[in-house]
Design a protein around this motif. Sequence first.
Motif, mmCIF file in Angstrom:
data_model
loop_
_atom_site.group_PDB
_atom_site.id
_atom_site.type_symbol
_atom_site.label_atom_id
_atom_site.label_comp_id
_atom_site.label_asym_id
_atom_site.label_seq_id
_atom_site.Cartn_x
_atom_site.Cartn_y
_atom_site.Cartn_z
ATOM 1 N N ASN A 8 0.810 -1.232 0.000
ATOM 2 C CA ASN A 8 0.000 0.000 0.000
ATOM 3 C C ASN A 8 0.835 1.270 0.000
ATOM 4 O OD1 ASN A 8 -2.818 0.096 -0.261
ATOM 5 N ND2 ASN A 8 -3.094 -0.919 1.710
ATOM 6 N N GLU A 9 1.827 1.348 0.868
ATOM 7 C CA GLU A 9 2.626 2.573 0.959
ATOM 8 C C GLU A 9 3.355 2.854 -0.353
ATOM 9 O OE1 GLU A 9 5.127 2.438 4.418
ATOM 10 O OE2 GLU A 9 3.418 2.322 5.780
ATOM 11 N N GLU A 10 3.803 1.813 -1.038
ATOM 12 C CA GLU A 10 4.495 2.014 -2.316
ATOM 13 C C GLU A 10 3.520 2.458 -3.396
ATOM 14 O OE1 GLU A 10 7.477 2.417 -5.134
ATOM 15 O OE2 GLU A 10 7.544 2.417 -2.947
ATOM 16 N N LEU A 11 2.293 1.954 -3.380
ATOM 17 C CA LEU A 11 1.290 2.424 -4.343
ATOM 18 C C LEU A 11 1.044 3.922 -4.157
ATOM 19 C CD1 LEU A 11 -1.311 -0.505 -4.279
ATOM 20 C CD2 LEU A 11 0.518 -0.092 -5.958
ATOM 21 N N LEU B 35 4.202 -5.533 -9.034
ATOM 22 C CA LEU B 35 4.806 -4.294 -8.545
ATOM 23 C C LEU B 35 6.324 -4.477 -8.464
ATOM 24 C CD1 LEU B 35 4.126 -1.450 -7.386
ATOM 25 C CD2 LEU B 35 4.233 -2.515 -5.125
ATOM 26 N N ASP B 36 6.743 -5.570 -7.854
ATOM 27 C CA ASP B 36 8.152 -5.928 -7.685
ATOM 28 C C ASP B 36 8.201 -7.358 -7.163
ATOM 29 O OD1 ASP B 36 7.674 -5.820 -4.867
ATOM 30 O OD2 ASP B 36 8.312 -3.730 -4.787
ATOM 31 N N ASN B 37 9.377 -7.812 -6.754
ATOM 32 C CA ASN B 37 9.533 -9.189 -6.273
ATOM 33 C C ASN B 37 9.226 -9.368 -4.794
ATOM 34 O OD1 ASN B 37 10.327 -10.549 -8.678
ATOM 35 N ND2 ASN B 37 12.322 -9.547 -8.536
ATOM 36 N N SER B 38 8.879 -8.312 -4.092
ATOM 37 C CA SER B 38 8.599 -8.408 -2.662
ATOM 38 C C SER B 38 7.229 -9.051 -2.421
ATOM 39 C CB SER B 38 8.635 -7.014 -2.034
ATOM 40 O OG SER B 38 8.411 -7.103 -0.646
ATOM 41 N N ARG B 39 7.188 -9.909 -1.423
ATOM 42 C CA ARG B 39 5.950 -10.548 -0.976
ATOM 43 C C ARG B 39 5.979 -10.558 0.544
ATOM 44 N NH1 ARG B 39 5.837 -9.947 -5.721
ATOM 45 N NH2 ARG B 39 5.517 -11.470 -7.356
ATOM 46 N N PRO B 40 4.831 -10.611 1.174
ATOM 47 C CA PRO B 40 4.840 -10.704 2.643
ATOM 48 C C PRO B 40 5.694 -11.894 3.094
ATOM 49 C CG PRO B 40 2.603 -10.357 1.843
ATOM 50 C CD PRO B 40 3.468 -10.611 0.635
ATOM 51 N N GLY B 41 6.665 -11.626 3.950
ATOM 52 C CA GLY B 41 7.466 -12.688 4.532
ATOM 53 C C GLY B 41 8.698 -13.099 3.758
ATOM 54 N N ASN B 42 8.945 -12.564 2.538
ATOM 55 C CA ASN B 42 10.132 -13.019 1.804
ATOM 56 C C ASN B 42 11.357 -12.128 2.034
ATOM 57 O OD1 ASN B 42 9.828 -10.810 0.036
ATOM 58 N ND2 ASN B 42 9.545 -12.059 -1.796
ATOM 59 N N ASN B 43 11.224 -11.118 2.871
ATOM 60 C CA ASN B 43 12.328 -10.234 3.267
ATOM 61 C C ASN B 43 12.952 -9.439 2.130
ATOM 62 O OD1 ASN B 43 12.128 -10.904 6.027
ATOM 63 N ND2 ASN B 43 13.268 -12.789 5.649
ATOM 64 N N ILE B 44 12.281 -9.352 0.986
ATOM 65 C CA ILE B 44 12.724 -8.464 -0.092
ATOM 66 C C ILE B 44 11.997 -7.140 0.113
ATOM 67 C CG2 ILE B 44 12.699 -8.047 -2.580
ATOM 68 C CD1 ILE B 44 12.758 -11.105 -2.962
ATOM 69 N N PRO B 45 12.728 -6.031 0.194
ATOM 70 C CA PRO B 45 12.071 -4.743 0.426
ATOM 71 C C PRO B 45 11.136 -4.357 -0.728
ATOM 72 C CG PRO B 45 14.458 -4.557 0.690
ATOM 73 C CD PRO B 45 14.179 -5.918 0.137
ATOM 74 N N VAL B 46 10.031 -3.710 -0.398
ATOM 75 C CA VAL B 46 9.098 -3.208 -1.409
ATOM 76 C C VAL B 46 9.748 -1.997 -2.071
ATOM 77 C CG1 VAL B 46 6.818 -2.213 -1.823
ATOM 78 C CG2 VAL B 46 7.099 -4.000 -0.091
ATOM 79 N N SER B 47 9.894 -2.061 -3.394
ATOM 80 C CA SER B 47 10.530 -0.974 -4.140
ATOM 81 C C SER B 47 9.657 -0.444 -5.270
ATOM 82 C CB SER B 47 11.853 -1.456 -4.740
ATOM 83 O OG SER B 47 11.593 -2.450 -5.729
ATOM 84 N N GLY B 48 8.699 -1.259 -5.721
ATOM 85 C CA GLY B 48 7.893 -0.892 -6.885
ATOM 86 C C GLY B 48 8.682 -0.950 -8.177
#
Length: 184
Positions: A56-59, A140-153
């Motif tokens: 949400n914050e990245e959107l 959006l990017d490769n981040s998913r809940p729990g995969n420890n990849i930061p949300v970048s968009g």
Amino acid sequence: MALTESNEFEIGAFAPDFTLINTIDNTTIQLSHNKGENGTAIFFICNHCPFVIHVNEELVRIANDYKTKGINCIAISSNDVVNYPQDGPVLMKENAEKLQYPFPYLYDETQEVAKAYNAACTPDLYLFDAELKCVYHGQLDNSRPGNNIPVSGEDFRNAIDVLLQDNTILENQKPSIGCNIKWK
């Protein structure tokens, strides 16, 4: 939660027009009158999906970052609110205000808009050019809940940047993954 990939939506296809109520201010929004000068992003989201909550914050950042570049963003919730009342219009408004959505948050009560876009999951992300032809439908990017990849968009931002630079089509578009849309 049922993990679901986005369905196919033909690149180059025109965005189906729609008229829906914006839950934030109760106005009517028609896509053809609210498209961006240089492009339009459409996000199928909802309030309760952990995948949407995760991004949400990245959107919001994307919408704010690209608004001045002629990209309009529109969010739509198509979930069945009888079985998922947390996704109803009153709570949509509360969520949008809490998160300071800089875009309308539309309620697709009949689910006809989601069907017209062949939407399958939340988030399901689309990018259209100035003529409302699809140039991107993917993650959006490769981040998913729990995969420890930061949300970048990163993937969606790249698609917007390519659209703004030269309007070419990205060849590799990874499908979005999230919760399934809650159909009636």
